[in-house]
Design a protein around this motif. Structure first.
Motif, short mmCIF file in Angstrom:
data_model
loop_
_atom_site.label_atom_id
_atom_site.label_comp_id
_atom_site.label_asym_id
_atom_site.label_seq_id
_atom_site.Cartn_x
_atom_site.Cartn_y
_atom_site.Cartn_z
N GLU A 5 0.83 -1.20 0.00
CA GLU A 5 0.00 0.00 0.00
C GLU A 5 0.87 1.26 0.00
O GLU A 5 0.58 2.23 -0.71
N VAL A 6 1.92 1.22 0.77
CA VAL A 6 2.86 2.35 0.81
C VAL A 6 3.50 2.54 -0.56
O VAL A 6 3.55 3.66 -1.08
N ALA A 7 3.97 1.46 -1.14
CA ALA A 7 4.62 1.53 -2.45
C ALA A 7 3.67 2.08 -3.50
O ALA A 7 4.05 2.94 -4.31
N ALA A 8 2.44 1.60 -3.50
CA ALA A 8 1.46 2.08 -4.47
C ALA A 8 1.15 3.56 -4.26
O ALA A 8 1.11 4.33 -5.22
N ALA A 9 0.98 3.97 -3.02
CA ALA A 9 0.67 5.37 -2.71
C ALA A 9 1.83 6.29 -3.08
O ALA A 9 1.62 7.43 -3.51
N ALA A 10 3.05 5.81 -2.92
CA ALA A 10 4.24 6.62 -3.22
C ALA A 10 4.70 6.45 -4.67
O ALA A 10 5.63 7.11 -5.10
N ARG A 46 8.02 11.05 4.04
CA ARG A 46 9.45 10.74 3.97
C ARG A 46 9.83 10.29 2.56
O ARG A 46 10.84 10.71 2.01
N LEU A 47 9.02 9.43 1.97
CA LEU A 47 9.29 8.98 0.60
C LEU A 47 9.21 10.14 -0.40
O LEU A 47 10.02 10.23 -1.32
N ALA A 48 8.26 11.04 -0.20
CA ALA A 48 8.16 12.21 -1.08
C ALA A 48 9.40 13.09 -0.94
O ALA A 48 9.93 13.61 -1.93
N PHE A 49 9.89 13.24 0.29
CA PHE A 49 11.12 14.00 0.52
C PHE A 49 12.29 13.37 -0.23
O PHE A 49 13.06 14.07 -0.90
N ILE A 50 12.44 12.07 -0.11
CA ILE A 50 13.55 11.37 -0.77
C ILE A 50 13.46 11.55 -2.28
O ILE A 50 14.46 11.89 -2.93
N ARG A 51 12.29 11.37 -2.84
CA ARG A 51 12.13 11.52 -4.29
C ARG A 51 12.40 12.94 -4.74
O ARG A 51 13.03 13.17 -5.78
N SER A 52 11.94 13.92 -3.98
CA SER A 52 12.19 15.33 -4.33
C SER A 52 13.67 15.65 -4.25
O SER A 52 14.21 16.35 -5.11
N GLY A 53 14.33 15.12 -3.23
CA GLY A 53 15.76 15.35 -3.10
C GLY A 53 16.54 14.73 -4.24
O GLY A 53 17.47 15.34 -4.78
N THR A 59 22.26 12.91 -3.64
CA THR A 59 22.49 11.48 -3.53
C THR A 59 21.79 10.96 -2.28
O THR A 59 21.39 11.72 -1.39
N LEU A 60 21.68 9.64 -2.19
CA LEU A 60 21.09 9.04 -1.00
C LEU A 60 21.92 9.33 0.24
O LEU A 60 21.38 9.53 1.32
N VAL A 61 23.22 9.39 0.08
CA VAL A 61 24.10 9.72 1.22
C VAL A 61 23.83 11.15 1.69
O VAL A 61 23.73 11.43 2.89
N GLU A 62 23.68 12.06 0.74
CA GLU A 62 23.38 13.45 1.10
C GLU A 62 22.01 13.56 1.76
O GLU A 62 21.84 14.28 2.75
N LEU A 63 21.03 12.84 1.23
CA LEU A 63 19.70 12.84 1.83
C LEU A 63 19.74 12.26 3.24
O LEU A 63 19.08 12.77 4.16
N ALA A 64 20.53 11.22 3.43
CA ALA A 64 20.67 10.62 4.76
C ALA A 64 21.26 11.63 5.74
O ALA A 64 20.85 11.69 6.90
N SER A 65 22.21 12.44 5.27
CA SER A 65 22.81 13.44 6.17
C SER A 65 21.77 14.48 6.59
O SER A 65 21.79 14.94 7.74
#
Length: 133
Positions: A5-10, A46-53, A59-65
């Protein structure tokens, strides 16, 4: 919500959600008595933030920071600003490099328009790219 459900919504594959969990970008989900992952609605933000970033080139490392700073109670705006400035500098450098490459390729194309393939010797691979010295 369960992972599907999360995957479909995101609009991401379930494997992406699992990958982000393994990388620490998503908090570990609660588990139901059946062992299934159970998420609350905050995961979608959180998923929307990651995708926007990622769309901004981070990068994922930068987003993690950024997420680490927020998790530690800090406001990450200054850090994000510096990451974006660095990203912009990188883009501008790549644009300069691409402009130089464009000029080089245009020169080679111009050269190829003037050369006769019959003049290419067996000792050369291609006299357009590697002219006789």
């Amino acid at each position: 919500m369960r992972i599907g459900e999360v995957a479909a919504a995101a609009d991401v594959p379930t494997q992406t959600v699992r990958f982000y969990e393994r990388r620490g970008l998503l908090p570990p989900p609660q588990r139901g008595t059946n062992g299934y992952r159970e998420y609350d609605a905050s995961i979608l933000a959180r998923l929307a933030f990651i995708r926007s970033g990622q769309a901004a080139g981070l990068t994922l490392v930068e987003l993690a920071s950024i997420l680490d700073l927020r998790r530690d109670g800090a406001v990450p705006c200054e850090h994000v600003h510096s990451l974006l400035l660095a990203k912009l500098d990188d883009i501008r450098e790549r644009q300069r490099e691409l402009a130089d490459l464009e000029t080089e390729i245009e020169g080679l194309i111009s050269r190829s328009d003037r050369l006769d393939p019959a003049d290419c010797s067996d000792g050369q691979v291609c006299h357009i790219i590697a002219p006789n010295a």
